[in-house]
Design an enzyme around this catalytic site. Sequence first.
Site, PDB file in Angstrom:
ATOM      1  N   PRO A 137       0.827  -1.201   0.000  1.00  7.49           N
ATOM      2  CA  PRO A 137       0.000   0.000   0.000  1.00  7.49           C
ATOM      3  C   PRO A 137       0.862   1.252   0.000  1.00  7.49           C
ATOM      4  CG  PRO A 137      -0.572  -1.457   1.836  1.00  7.49           C
ATOM      5  CD  PRO A 137       0.678  -1.964   1.228  1.00  7.49           C
ATOM      6  N   THR A 138       0.519   2.182  -0.868  1.00  9.17           N
ATOM      7  CA  THR A 138       1.213   3.464  -0.920  1.00  9.17           C
ATOM      8  C   THR A 138       0.180   4.570  -0.790  1.00  9.17           C
ATOM      9  OG1 THR A 138       2.922   2.560  -2.371  1.00  9.17           O
ATOM     10  CG2 THR A 138       2.725   4.953  -2.291  1.00  9.17           C
TER      11      THR A 138
END
Length: 62
Positions: A2-3
Amino acid sequence: MPTFHVEMFEGRTVEQKRKFVEEVTRVTCETLGCAASAVDIVITDVKRENWATGGELWSDKQ
């Protein structure tokens, strides 16, 4: 991995940002079941003069 890309007005302290990324990372890991090392957070500080809502610059708001 996840970014998160977070844009916010400039002026937060490093301590505030540190706490923010710690909490976002913690909740992301709890929710998605990933390792903290997999979470990236990019913070972009934006000047109020470079952000507008409803046709009005935030630097012009009282």
